[in-house]
Design a protein around this motif. Structure first.
Motif, PDB file in Angstrom:
ATOM      1  N   PRO A 748       0.809  -1.224   0.000  1.00 26.24           N
ATOM      2  CA  PRO A 748       0.000   0.000   0.000  1.00 26.24           C
ATOM      3  C   PRO A 748       0.839   1.268   0.000  1.00 26.24           C
ATOM      4  CG  PRO A 748      -0.772  -1.557   1.658  1.00 26.24           C
ATOM      5  CD  PRO A 748       0.552  -2.068   1.164  1.00 26.24           C
ATOM      6  N   ALA A 749       2.101   1.158   0.416  1.00 25.39           N
ATOM      7  CA  ALA A 749       2.965   2.338   0.490  1.00 25.39           C
ATOM      8  C   ALA A 749       4.019   2.311  -0.612  1.00 25.39           C
ATOM      9  CB  ALA A 749       3.630   2.414   1.864  1.00 25.39           C
ATOM     10  N   ALA A 750       3.682   1.753  -1.761  1.00 29.70           N
ATOM     11  CA  ALA A 750       4.674   1.575  -2.831  1.00 29.70           C
ATOM     12  C   ALA A 750       5.064   2.880  -3.499  1.00 29.70           C
ATOM     13  CB  ALA A 750       4.122   0.611  -3.877  1.00 29.70           C
ATOM     14  N   LEU A 751       4.232   3.918  -3.406  1.00 27.16           N
ATOM     15  CA  LEU A 751       4.448   5.115  -4.212  1.00 27.16           C
ATOM     16  C   LEU A 751       5.041   6.251  -3.391  1.00 27.16           C
ATOM     17  CD1 LEU A 751       1.122   5.183  -6.274  1.00 27.16           C
ATOM     18  CD2 LEU A 751       3.356   4.282  -6.966  1.00 27.16           C
ATOM     19  N   GLU A 752       5.979   6.939  -4.028  1.00 24.70           N
ATOM     20  CA  GLU A 752       6.455   8.232  -3.556  1.00 24.70           C
ATOM     21  C   GLU A 752       6.145   9.245  -4.642  1.00 24.70           C
ATOM     22  OE1 GLU A 752      10.547   8.094  -2.571  1.00 24.70           O
ATOM     23  OE2 GLU A 752      10.285   6.691  -0.898  1.00 24.70           O
ATOM     24  N   ALA A 753       5.782  10.454  -4.246  1.00 25.50           N
ATOM     25  CA  ALA A 753       5.369  11.433  -5.258  1.00 25.50           C
ATOM     26  C   ALA A 753       5.788  12.827  -4.850  1.00 25.50           C
ATOM     27  CB  ALA A 753       3.854  11.392  -5.461  1.00 25.50           C
ATOM     28  N   SER A 754       6.034  13.635  -5.855  1.00 30.89           N
ATOM     29  CA  SER A 754       6.308  15.061  -5.650  1.00 30.89           C
ATOM     30  C   SER A 754       5.568  15.839  -6.716  1.00 30.89           C
ATOM     31  CB  SER A 754       7.808  15.344  -5.733  1.00 30.89           C
ATOM     32  OG  SER A 754       8.302  15.018  -7.040  1.00 30.89           O
ATOM     33  N   ALA A 755       5.266  17.093  -6.423  1.00 32.22           N
ATOM     34  CA  ALA A 755       4.527  17.930  -7.370  1.00 32.22           C
ATOM     35  C   ALA A 755       5.115  19.326  -7.373  1.00 32.22           C
ATOM     36  CB  ALA A 755       3.051  17.975  -7.004  1.00 32.22           C
ATOM     37  N   GLU A 756       5.049  19.955  -8.539  1.00 29.03           N
ATOM     38  CA  GLU A 756       5.538  21.327  -8.672  1.00 29.03           C
ATOM     39  C   GLU A 756       4.673  22.079  -9.664  1.00 29.03           C
ATOM     40  OE1 GLU A 756       9.361  21.625 -10.554  1.00 29.03           O
ATOM     41  OE2 GLU A 756       9.015  19.847 -11.803  1.00 29.03           O
ATOM     42  N   ALA A 757       4.625  23.390  -9.457  1.00 29.00           N
ATOM     43  CA  ALA A 757       3.895  24.249 -10.395  1.00 29.00           C
ATOM     44  C   ALA A 757       4.709  24.441 -11.658  1.00 29.00           C
ATOM     45  CB  ALA A 757       3.596  25.586  -9.746  1.00 29.00           C
ATOM     46  N   VAL A 758       4.048  24.405 -12.797  1.00 28.76           N
ATOM     47  CA  VAL A 758       4.654  24.660 -14.096  1.00 28.76           C
ATOM     48  C   VAL A 758       3.686  25.553 -14.858  1.00 28.76           C
ATOM     49  CG1 VAL A 758       5.936  22.485 -14.145  1.00 28.76           C
ATOM     50  CG2 VAL A 758       3.621  22.591 -15.089  1.00 28.76           C
ATOM     51  N   PRO A 759       4.152  26.215 -15.919  1.00 27.26           N
ATOM     52  CA  PRO A 759       3.219  27.062 -16.677  1.00 27.26           C
ATOM     53  C   PRO A 759       1.981  26.276 -17.117  1.00 27.26           C
ATOM     54  CG  PRO A 759       5.471  27.484 -17.357  1.00 27.26           C
ATOM     55  CD  PRO A 759       5.522  26.303 -16.432  1.00 27.26           C
ATOM     56  N   GLY A 760       0.799  26.793 -16.805  1.00 28.67           N
ATOM     57  CA  GLY A 760      -0.446  26.166 -17.203  1.00 28.67           C
ATOM     58  C   GLY A 760      -0.960  25.101 -16.271  1.00 28.67           C
ATOM     59  N   GLY A 761      -0.207  24.818 -15.170  1.00 32.06           N
ATOM     60  CA  GLY A 761      -0.702  23.784 -14.271  1.00 32.06           C
ATOM     61  C   GLY A 761       0.375  23.245 -13.355  1.00 32.06           C
ATOM     62  N   TYR A 762       0.433  21.919 -13.258  1.00 32.80           N
ATOM     63  CA  TYR A 762       1.306  21.272 -12.297  1.00 32.80           C
ATOM     64  C   TYR A 762       1.876  20.002 -12.901  1.00 32.80           C
ATOM     65  CZ  TYR A 762      -0.973  24.542  -9.221  1.00 32.80           C
ATOM     66  OH  TYR A 762      -1.437  25.706  -8.667  1.00 32.80           O
ATOM     67  N   ARG A 763       3.028  19.621 -12.375  1.00 25.86           N
ATOM     68  CA  ARG A 763       3.677  18.381 -12.783  1.00 25.86           C
ATOM     69  C   ARG A 763       3.791  17.497 -11.555  1.00 25.86           C
ATOM     70  NH1 ARG A 763       8.496  20.260 -14.860  1.00 25.86           N
ATOM     71  NH2 ARG A 763       7.516  20.535 -16.884  1.00 25.86           N
ATOM     72  N   VAL A 764       3.278  16.273 -11.678  1.00 25.26           N
ATOM     73  CA  VAL A 764       3.283  15.325 -10.561  1.00 25.26           C
ATOM     74  C   VAL A 764       4.117  14.120 -10.967  1.00 25.26           C
ATOM     75  CG1 VAL A 764       1.869  13.948  -8.996  1.00 25.26           C
ATOM     76  CG2 VAL A 764       0.952  16.084  -9.926  1.00 25.26           C
ATOM     77  N   THR A 765       5.200  13.888 -10.255  1.00 23.60           N
ATOM     78  CA  THR A 765       6.093  12.769 -10.554  1.00 23.60           C
ATOM     79  C   THR A 765       5.918  11.695  -9.491  1.00 23.60           C
ATOM     80  OG1 THR A 765       7.688  14.228 -11.630  1.00 23.60           O
ATOM     81  CG2 THR A 765       8.486  12.072 -10.913  1.00 23.60           C
ATOM     82  N   VAL A 766       5.668  10.479  -9.959  1.00 20.40           N
ATOM     83  CA  VAL A 766       5.374   9.361  -9.082  1.00 20.40           C
ATOM     84  C   VAL A 766       6.426   8.269  -9.323  1.00 20.40           C
ATOM     85  CG1 VAL A 766       3.655   7.659  -8.387  1.00 20.40           C
ATOM     86  CG2 VAL A 766       2.921   9.904  -9.206  1.00 20.40           C
ATOM     87  N   THR A 767       6.987   7.737  -8.254  1.00 23.46           N
ATOM     88  CA  THR A 767       7.981   6.667  -8.338  1.00 23.46           C
ATOM     89  C   THR A 767       7.488   5.484  -7.521  1.00 23.46           C
ATOM     90  OG1 THR A 767       9.783   8.264  -8.575  1.00 23.46           O
ATOM     91  CG2 THR A 767      10.391   6.030  -7.911  1.00 23.46           C
ATOM     92  N   ALA A 768       7.672   4.279  -8.071  1.00 22.84           N
ATOM     93  CA  ALA A 768       7.197   3.061  -7.414  1.00 22.84           C
ATOM     94  C   ALA A 768       8.369   2.299  -6.819  1.00 22.84           C
ATOM     95  CB  ALA A 768       6.462   2.182  -8.410  1.00 22.84           C
ATOM     96  N   ALA A 769       8.284   2.005  -5.525  1.00 25.11           N
ATOM     97  CA  ALA A 769       9.288   1.159  -4.875  1.00 25.11           C
ATOM     98  C   ALA A 769       9.024  -0.307  -5.178  1.00 25.11           C
ATOM     99  CB  ALA A 769       9.267   1.400  -3.368  1.00 25.11           C
ATOM    100  N   SER A 770       7.782  -0.650  -5.420  1.00 30.32           N
ATOM    101  CA  SER A 770       7.421  -1.989  -5.873  1.00 30.32           C
ATOM    102  C   SER A 770       6.254  -1.847  -6.830  1.00 30.32           C
ATOM    103  CB  SER A 770       7.070  -2.900  -4.691  1.00 30.32           C
ATOM    104  OG  SER A 770       5.884  -2.467  -4.056  1.00 30.32           O
ATOM    105  N   PHE A 771       5.794  -2.952  -7.363  1.00 32.84           N
ATOM    106  CA  PHE A 771       4.763  -2.940  -8.405  1.00 32.84           C
ATOM    107  C   PHE A 771       3.550  -2.115  -7.961  1.00 32.84           C
ATOM    108  CE2 PHE A 771       1.015  -5.061 -10.387  1.00 32.84           C
ATOM    109  CZ  PHE A 771       1.308  -4.772 -11.720  1.00 32.84           C
ATOM    110  N   ALA A 772       3.172  -1.159  -8.813  1.00 32.29           N
ATOM    111  CA  ALA A 772       2.016  -0.307  -8.537  1.00 32.29           C
ATOM    112  C   ALA A 772       1.127  -0.296  -9.776  1.00 32.29           C
ATOM    113  CB  ALA A 772       2.455   1.106  -8.183  1.00 32.29           C
ATOM    114  N   ARG A 773      -0.135  -0.632  -9.598  1.00 29.53           N
ATOM    115  CA  ARG A 773      -1.022  -0.815 -10.739  1.00 29.53           C
ATOM    116  C   ARG A 773      -2.061   0.296 -10.812  1.00 29.53           C
ATOM    117  NH1 ARG A 773      -4.534  -6.265 -12.337  1.00 29.53           N
ATOM    118  NH2 ARG A 773      -4.616  -5.831 -14.574  1.00 29.53           N
TER     119      ARG A 773
END
Length: 835
Positions: A748-773
Motif C-alpha cells: 500500500p505504500a509503494a508510491l512516492e510522489a512530488s509535485a511542482e507548479a509549471v506554466p499552465g498547471g502542475y507536474r506530478v512525478t510518481v515513483t514506485a518502490a514496488s509494483f504499482a497498478r
C-alpha cells in the motif's frame, strides 16, 4: 448577374420576441398565469429555469419536484409582420422541429397540427398574410397524455421504463432511461422561419456519392422540385458543381424530379480515422429559370468520395459483420452516442466537436447514434465527416414494440424519408439500422403474449425501412436491427447469437463477472459496457443533499437510474478489488472497475480480429450528471474509463489472452505498416526481481493480429500472489497478473510522489518502490477545471512517471499527492489494511 425579374428564395428567421405561458395541466400556482420570455430554439424547462421559476432540473432531487411537467401544456406566442404575398409568390411557415404534439395558429387561423418531433413541418400561409402584425401561437399538449391516448386507441404495446414512449414520435429517452432523467421536454426545439419563393424551389437534394472501379468519383444528384402552382410551369435548369466540374440538366415543365451526375477523375478518397485522410469537396446545386436564367434556389454541402459495404457473406464460423471502406476491411473501434444534453438546444457545434474529438483521441473510428435519441444535427455529421468518424445510424426505435397502424406508420415513413435524404451527403454515414433491441425484445422479453397478435414493428424493420433505404440511399448498407442476425428471419435464428451478425453483451453488467466476456467471440459487438460514477467535480457540483455523501444518499440514488445499479456495482467490484472504506474510495474503486471491465472486453474482442470485426462500447457520453456507462461525463470530464479506452483502442496493442487452456500473448497491429520489433517477455516479482525472461522478434502484418504462446517458464508463476508477466515491444506494454487484484500482495505504500507548479498547471512525478497498478492523479478533486494527461499507469518497481495537470487554479502543489488524489490499486489495499 441574377435576372432582376427572378426572385431567389429568402428565409426570415422567427426567433425573437417569443413568450411562454402555461396552457393547462397540473401547473404550480407560482407559474400559472405567468408570461415569461421564451428562447427559440429552446424548451419550456429552460425558459422556466431562466425565469427563476424552477430549480435546475439536474440538481439534487429536482427531477422529482418537476414531475408535474409531464402533464403540463404550454403556449408559445410571438408576433409576425410580413408583407402579403406577391401574385406569383409562395410563402411558407417552416418549423424545423417541434417537440412534440402541437397546434399552430396564425392570427385566427389554424395553420396545422403536428405530432412528430423528428421531422420538419411546412405550412403554406400565403393566403393568411395581411401585412400587419399577426400573433403566431404554438400550443403544446402533454406528449405523455397523447401517448396514453394512442395506447388506448391502438392497443398497448410492451416497452421498457415507465411511460408509453413507443406511442408518440418523441425522443424516447425524454421519458427517462437507465442513464437519463424523466423530464419530458416541450418546445420549439429547432429553427422556425418564413420562407418566400417564386416559381419553384428545391424541396429535396439527395447526392449519392460513389467511386467506380476505375477510380472515378461520381456524385449522382437527385433533386425534387416543388413548383409554386401560381404560374404556368416552364422548363428549369438544375446545375451541380463539384471539384471544378459543372454539369447541367433540364427539368421539364411537367416533371418534379431530376438527376444530374458529376464525374470527378481520381478524387482523393475519404477514409476513416486511422486509415487515411478525410478530404471533403464542396458540392453546390442550383435551380434556375434556364441555362443563363436567374437562380431560384440553391443547396450546398461537403461530400467525400469513398466506397463502403458491410461484408455479411457466410463463412465456416457463421455470419460476419465487417465494414469495408475503399476495399479495406475495418475493425470498428467506437462507442454508442446518446444526446449530449437532455436539453438538446444547449448542445452547440463547439460542444459537439469537443465530444467527437474525445472519441478520436481515444482512437475511435465509429459512433453509433442510438435509436432512443434523435437524428443528430448537421453539426454532428459534419464534424464526423471532418474527423473520420464513421456513423452507424439507428432509425429511432428502441427497446419497445411499435404499432404499424396509422397515424404512426405515416409518421415513421415521413421522418425516415426526410433523414435518409438529409444525411445522404455525409461520407461518415456508414449504416442504416432498423432499431435498438426490438427484435431481441420480441424474442426474449415476454412480449408475445401481451401483444396477442398485434403489430410490433417487424414490418418496419424488414419492410418499410429497407425499402426506403433501397429507394433513397442504395449506396449504404442496412441492418434490420441491433442485435441482429443479418441472414436469418427473426423466427428462425436468435437475433443475439454470437456467431452471426451483431451482438449486445449485457450478461456481464447484469448478472456475470466481467471475465465472462471470454465466453463468447462475437462477430461484431455493438453494445457492451459497465457502470461507474461521474468524475468527482461533476458529482459534487450537482449532488449535495447529504454530507458526507454515501452511495445511498437520496440524491445520488436518484442519479443512479439502472435497476439495482449500486448492487451491480458492488457485486462487480467484490471479486476484484478490496471493499472500499469510505465514499471517496468507493468512487475511485467503482470508476476503476468500470475501466477494467470494459478494457478487458475490448482486448478480448480485438484479439480475435478478423473473426470479431467491431467493438462499440456503451456509451461515450452522458446527457446529465449520473452514474452511468459513459466514458465522458456530463461535465465533459474524461472518466478513468476514457483513458482505458485510449489504451485498449490504440493502433498497436499487446494483450495476454487464454488460448486452448494456455496463456498467450496477442499482438494487434491496426496500422498500414508491418510491426517489427523486439518483444521482451519477463516474469517478475512485485519487488522487481526478474524470475524468467525471453526476447523474440515480433513481426505482425499490417491490419492483423498475431498470437504467440510463451514458454511455460514465463506463464506459470511460482507465487501467483507476488508475480506478474510483462510483455514489451517498442513503447507498447502490457502487464498481466496471475490472479485478481484482491489476491495480490500489493504494497500500500509503494508510491512516492512530488509535485511542482509549471506554466499552465502542475507536474506530478510518481515513483514506485514496488509494483504499482493503475496509478491515477484524480486532479479534479483539487480543482474543478483540472485535467490530467494520463491515468491508469502501471509502474514496475523502480519506475517513475510524470503526470501533467492542466488547470487555471492556484493551489498547493502538494495537494496533488494527497491520499484522496494520488490513487492506485495499491491505495485501495491500503484502505483495506487500515480498516
Amino acid at each position: 448577374m441574377v435576372n432582376p425579374t427572378v426572385h431567389p428564395k429568402s428565409r426570415q428567421p422567427l426567433h425573437d420576441g417569443w413568450q411562454l405561458t402555461a396552457a393547462g395541466g397540473p401547473v404550480p400556482e407560482t407559474i400559472t398565469g405567468r408570461t415569461i420570455p421564451a428562447q427559440v430554439p429552446g424548451s419550456a424547462h429552460l425558459d422556466l429555469l431562466a425565469a427563476g421559476l424552477i430549480p435546475d432540473p439536474y440538481l439534487d432531487r429536482a427531477e422529482e419536484e418537476l414531475a408535474w411537467a409531464h402533464r403540463a401544456h404550454w403556449r408559445y406566442t410571438t408576433t409576425v409582420r410580413t408583407a402579403p404575398a406577391a401574385p406569383t409568390e409562395r410563402v411558407d411557415l417552416v418549423f424545423d422541429g417541434l417537440d412534440t404534439v402541437a397546434t399552430i395558429d396564425l392570427g385566427p387561423h389554424r395553420v396545422g397540427e403536428t405530432a412528430n418531433m423528428h421531422r420538419t413541418h411546412r405550412f403554406d400561409i400565403r393566403a393568411l398574410l395581411t401585412g400587419d402584425e399577426q400573433p403566431l401561437t404554438v400550443t403544446f399538449r402533454s406528449a405523455l397524455e397523447y401517448a396514453e391516448e394512442m395506447a388506448a386507441r391502438l392497443g398497448p404495446r410492451p416497452h421498457t421504463n415507465t411511460h408509453p414512449y413507443n406511442m408518440v414520435r418523441k425522443m424516447a429517452c425524454s421519458f427517462g432511461w437507465d442513464w437519463g432523467p424523466d423530464l419530458q421536454t416541450a418546445g420549439i426545439w429547432k429553427p422556425v422561419a418564413v420562407e418566400r419563393w417564386h416559381t419553384a424551389r428545391l424541396a429535396a437534394v439527395r447526392p449519392l456519392v460513389t467511386v467506380g472501379a476505375d477510380g472515378t468519383g461520381r456524385a449522382e444528384v437527385h433533386a425534387t422540385v416543388e413548383r409554386s402552382g401560381l404560374e404556368d410551369a416552364t422548363a428549369l435548369t438544375l446545375t451541380a458543381a463539384v471539384a471544378g466540374r459543372t454539369v447541367r440538366t433540364v427539368v421539364p415543365a411537367d416533371t418534379a424530379t431530376a438527376t444530374v451526375t458529376v464525374e470527378v477523375p481520381d478524387p482523393d478518397l475519404w477514409w476513416p480515422a486511422g486509415y487515411g485522410d478525410q478530404p471533403l469537396y464542396d458540392l453546390r446545386v442550383t435551380l434556375a429559370t434556364g441555362p443563363d436564367g436567374g437562380e431560384l434556389d440553391s443547396w450546398q454541402r461537403r461530400i467525400g468520395f469513398r466506397t463502403l459495404t458491410v461484408d455479411t457473406t457466410p463463412d465456416d464460423l457463421g455470419t460476419p459483420f465487417t465494414f469495408v471502406v475503399n476495399g479495406t476491411r475495418i475493425f470498428a473501434k467506437g462507442a454508442n452516442w446518446i444526446p449530449d444534453d437532455h436539453f438538446l438546444t444547449r448542445v452547440d457545434r463547439d460542444r459537439t466537436r469537443r465530444r467527437v474529438q474525445q472519441a478520436r483521441d481515444a482512437h475511435m473510428n465509429m459512433l453509433r447514434v442510438w435509436g432512443g435519441g434523435i437524428y443528430e444535427t448537421e453539426d454532428f455529421y459534419e464534424v464526423c465527416d471532418e474527423s473520420g468518424v464513421l456513423v452507424w445510424q439507428d432509425f429511432l426505435l428502441a427497446c419497445a414494440a411499435y404499432p404499424e397502424e396509422e397515424p404512426l406508420r405515416s409518421e415513421f415513413e415521413a421522418e425516415a424519408r426526410e433523414h435518409i435524404t438529409r444525411l445522404a451527403p455525409h461520407p461518415s454515414l456508414a449504416l442504416w439500422n432498423g432499431g435498438n433491441e426490438n427484435l431481441w425484445g420480441w424474442r426474449d422479453w415476454g412480449w408475445q403474449e401481451p401483444l396477442a397478435g398485434r403489430t410490433w414493428g417487424l414490418g418496419y424493420y424488414t419492410g418499410l425501412f429497407p425499402a426506403l433505404v433501397a429507394e433513397l440511399d442504395p449506396t449504404r448498407p442496412y441492418s434490420d436491427g441491433s442485435p441482429c442476425n443479418p441472414r436469418a428471419h427473426v423466427d428462425a435464428v436468435h437475433p443475439n447469437e454470437a456467431d452471426h451478425g451483431t451482438r449486445h453483451e449485457w450478461e456481464v453488467w447484469n448478472r456475470k463477472d466481467y471475465t465472462t466476456y471470454l465466453d463468447h467471440i462475437p462477430r461484431f459487438c455493438s453494445e457492451f459496457g459497465f457502470q461507474g460514477p461521474p468524475d468527482w467535480s461533476t458529482l459534487t457540483t450537482w449532488i449535495h443533499d447529504e454530507q458526507p455523501l454515501t452511495p445511498t444518499s437520496p440524491a445520488l440514488l436518484l442519479h443512479q437510474k439502472a435497476e439495482d445499479g449500486n448492487g451491480k456495482l458492488d457485486r462487480g467490484l467484490a471479486p476484484h478489488l478490496p471493499h472500499p472504506a469510505g465514499f471517496a474510495d468507493w468512487h475511485w474503486a467503482t470508476q476503476l472497475n468500470q475501466a477494467r471491465a470494459v478494457a478487458f472486453g475490448i482486448e478480448h474482442f480485438r484479439s480475435w480480429w478478423p473473426r470479431t470485426a467491431g467493438a462499440l462500447v456503451w456509451q461515450l457520453n452522458d446527457c446529465w450528471p449520473v452514474v452511468s456507462w459513459a466514458a465522458v461525463d456530463s461535465g465533459e470530464r474524461r472518466k478513468p474509463l476514457w483513458y482505458a479506452l485510449r489504451r485498449a483502442f490504440a493502433p498497436r496493442l499487446l494483450t495476454v489472452q487464454p488460448r486452448d487452456g494456455r496463456t498467450a500473448v496477442v499482438a494487434v497491429n491496426d496500422t498500414d505498416t508491418e510491426w517489427v520489433a523486439p518483444l521482451r517477455l519477463e516474469r517478475t516479482a512485485l519487488t522487481g526481481e526478474v524470475l524468467a525472461a525471453a526476447t523474440m522478434t515480433l513481426r505482425v502484418a499490417a491490419r492483423s493480429a498475431l498470437t504467440l504462446e510463451p514458454d511455460a517458464a514465463l506463464t506459470e508463476p511460482g507465487d501467483g500472489r507476488g508475480e506478474v508477466l510483462v510483455a514489451t515491444a517498442d513503447a507498447v506494454r502490457t502487464v498481466h497478473t496471475f490472479g485478481p487484484d484482491l489476491a495480490l500482495g500489493y504494497d500500500p505504500a509503494a508510491l512516492e510522489a512530488s509535485a511542482e507548479a509549471v506554466p499552465g498547471g502542475y507536474r506530478v512525478t510518481v515513483t514506485a518502490a514496488s509494483f504499482a497498478r493503475d496509478v491515477a492523479v484524480l486532479a479534479d478533486r483539487i480543482a474543478a477545471d483540472a485535467e490530467v494527461d494520463d491515468q491508469l499507469v502501471t509502474l514496475l518497481a523502480g519506475e517513475s512517471h510524470t503526470f501533467t495537470v492542466t488547470t487555471g487554479a492556484t493551489v498547493d502543489p502538494g495537494l496533488f499527492t494527497g491520499p484522496d488524489v494520488l490513487a492506485s490499486v495499491n491505495s485501495l489495499h491500503g484502505v483495506a489494511v487500515r480498516g
